[in-house]
Each structure stands twice: as C-alpha cells, then as structure tokens.
Design a protein around this motif. Structure first.
Motif, PDB file in Angstrom:
ATOM      1  N   PHE A 170       0.832  -1.204   0.000  1.00 56.36           N
ATOM      2  CA  PHE A 170       0.000   0.000   0.000  1.00 56.36           C
ATOM      3  C   PHE A 170       0.871   1.261   0.000  1.00 56.36           C
ATOM      4  O   PHE A 170       1.879   1.325   0.699  1.00 56.36           O
ATOM      5  CB  PHE A 170      -0.901   0.042   1.240  1.00 56.36           C
ATOM      6  N   ASN A 171       0.441   2.246  -0.762  1.00 58.82           N
ATOM      7  CA  ASN A 171       1.106   3.545  -0.779  1.00 58.82           C
ATOM      8  C   ASN A 171       0.055   4.629  -0.939  1.00 58.82           C
ATOM      9  O   ASN A 171      -1.089   4.347  -1.321  1.00 58.82           O
ATOM     10  CB  ASN A 171       2.097   3.637  -1.944  1.00 58.82           C
ATOM     11  N   GLY A 172       0.424   5.875  -0.639  1.00 60.67           N
ATOM     12  CA  GLY A 172      -0.508   6.986  -0.847  1.00 60.67           C
ATOM     13  C   GLY A 172      -1.720   6.860   0.041  1.00 60.67           C
ATOM     14  O   GLY A 172      -1.675   7.150   1.227  1.00 60.67           O
ATOM     15  N   TYR A 173      -2.823   6.426  -0.535  1.00 61.04           N
ATOM     16  CA  TYR A 173      -4.017   6.146   0.257  1.00 61.04           C
ATOM     17  C   TYR A 173      -4.757   4.957  -0.338  1.00 61.04           C
ATOM     18  O   TYR A 173      -4.698   4.694  -1.536  1.00 61.04           O
ATOM     19  CB  TYR A 173      -4.943   7.367   0.348  1.00 61.04           C
ATOM     20  N   ALA A 174      -5.419   4.222   0.540  1.00 64.06           N
ATOM     21  CA  ALA A 174      -6.255   3.090   0.140  1.00 64.06           C
ATOM     22  C   ALA A 174      -7.528   3.206   0.963  1.00 64.06           C
ATOM     23  O   ALA A 174      -7.569   2.803   2.132  1.00 64.06           O
ATOM     24  CB  ALA A 174      -5.551   1.762   0.404  1.00 64.06           C
ATOM     25  N   TYR A 175      -8.553   3.776   0.367  1.00 65.84           N
ATOM     26  CA  TYR A 175      -9.771   4.093   1.100  1.00 65.84           C
ATOM     27  C   TYR A 175     -10.795   2.962   1.030  1.00 65.84           C
ATOM     28  O   TYR A 175     -11.068   2.427  -0.049  1.00 65.84           O
ATOM     29  CB  TYR A 175     -10.398   5.374   0.551  1.00 65.84           C
TER      30      TYR A 175
END
Length: 260
Positions: free
Chosen positions: A108-113
């Motif tokens: 996972f990177n950044g965002y995982a909503y």
C-alpha cells in the motif's frame, strides 16, 4: 483502455499486478475489478508462478475505493441487479486472493480508502509505506461494512479496534496502526517497500513451495477448526510431505549446514 498492468519477474515466479487507472485513482469500478479478477485467476492457474504482488502504478495513491459516482447512480435508480453484479465480481476477487495457491502480497502507498484496502486484507503479506492513509467510513455514506471488512478486520486487529475505526470513520495512517497487527511490515518509502517485496519474493521462490502451500492451508483452517481437528490436519499434512524426496534432500542439507 487497460486499467491493470502485469509484469513477470525474470524467472516468471513472481507476477506483479499493478492497478493502473490514473483517471479514477484506481477506483474499484467494474472495468478495473473485472480485469483484476482475470489476472488473479490467470496467476493462480499458472504452475510456474509462486508469488503474486499487488501494487499501484501511481505514487500518490493505491486505490480510492469503490466508484462513488457509480454507487450514487445505482442508489438513485434503485438498480439492485447492477449492485449485485459488481459485488459478485468483487467478492469473487476477494475469494481468489484469500484461497490463492500462491503467496499473495500487497504493497500500500498513498491512500487506500475503504474497499481499496479491504479487498486485499486476505493477502498473506501486507506491507505499507508509513505515510499511507486509510479510512472505513461506511456509515457516513449510509451503508454497511462490505468487501470482507467485517470478516478480516476483527480477526486481524480485534473487535474493539475494528468498532472504533468504523464508528468514528476517521482517517488513520499506517504509522497510527503500527501496533495493531493490520500490516506485516511498515516501511519509510515506496522504494524501501518495493525492495523489501522483491527480497521477500526471492526468498519465497527459492524454498520448498509445496510446504508453504501446505502451511497456508493449515493456518486458514485453524480459524475454524477445533484443536483436535487442527492437530489431525497437521499430522496428515506432515505425513504427506514426508512422502516426497525433497524433504529428505532439504533435511540432509540443513543437517550438513548445521555441522559446519
């Protein structure tokens, strides 16, 4: 336009599956989800592949979750058949990942909503960049938990913690969750994450893979088995492994190494 990119490593033992829809920020719409399911099925049936890695092709985000515009259209039109259609694909994807005969890894990177994380909770190994962001805000949208969140989250982080993040609907970072048991590893950067995944795959790809598959099966069955049933399953699995010459070869090599 393709929303998925796949790459095989040099020895074809690892398939990297990249979510690659910049326009939708890797939203789990029908197009991306269907393509993702097809690639997972293909990897699962390939006898040479041992590890499957899920990554985003974009540094800023992993996945924005289900398509909100698509869900709004379904809600406005009361189109239950369309909702069932996308849920069936997503749920099959979750099962293909969880029951995969390969070792599954997500980075996972950044965002995982929302579902952008939940679909991948069944992966065997979950690694994330510490700045990555996550959220479980079902109730703010008037819906209930879905996409395996009500199954995996209580098992991974406990009912109390799950209830807290779901009732609050607050954004949390991987750093916030470092002691929860949600992730196997938390690293400082995308570069570190990719290097760590590469090393992990190299290690998995060189050990006795049938024994890893057997251990995966044991661990998953332990969630529903009694102790007596689990002991019997362990014994059966071990006895089956000893029927293979590879066990003797590896035991001999281990013994020789320990004597050096």
């Amino acid at each position: 336009m393709s929303t998925i990119k796949t790459i095989l490593n040099d020895d074809s033992a690892t398939m990297y599956i990249y979510l690659d829809s910049k326009e939708t920020k890797n939203s789990l719409d029908f197009s991306l989800t269907t393509s993702l399911l097809e690639e997972v099925k293909r990897a699962n049936s390939d006898p040479f592949i041992k590890t499957i890695v899920f990554l985003s092709a974009h540094r800023a985000f992993f996945s924005s979750g289900p398509s909100l515009s698509g869900l709004l259209e379904i809600a406005e039109n009361q189109n239950d058949e369309e909702l069932k259609k996308i849920l069936d694909v997503l749920n099959e994807l979750i099962l293909q990942i969880y029951h995969s005969p390969k070792v599954t890894i997500v980075g996972f990177n950044g965002y995982a909503y929302g579902g952008g994380m939940n679909v991948f909770l069944g992966c065997d190994y979950r690694i994330t960049v510490e700045r990555a962001k996550f959220i479980e805000n079902f109730h703010s949208m008037g819906v209930t938990a879905d996409l395996s969140s009500s199954y995996f989250l209580p098992r991974l982080i406990g009912v109390t913690r799950t209830m807290t993040i779901m009732l609050s609907g607050d954004l949390f970072s991987a750093a916030d969750a470092k002691d929860w048991g949600l992730f196997n590893e938390i690293v400082s950067s995308n570069k570190d994450m990719k290097e760590r995944i590469e090393k992990l795959c190299e290690k998995i790809n060189t050990v006795d893979f049938p024994s890893i598959q057997g251990t995966k099966k044991l661990l998953k069955n332990s969630l529903v088995n009694s102790l007596e049933s689990q002991l019997a399953l362990e014994s059966e699995s071990l006895r089956n492994r000893f029927k293979h010459e590879e066990v003797a070869n590896r035991l001999r090599a281990t013994l020789n190494y320990s004597l050096i």
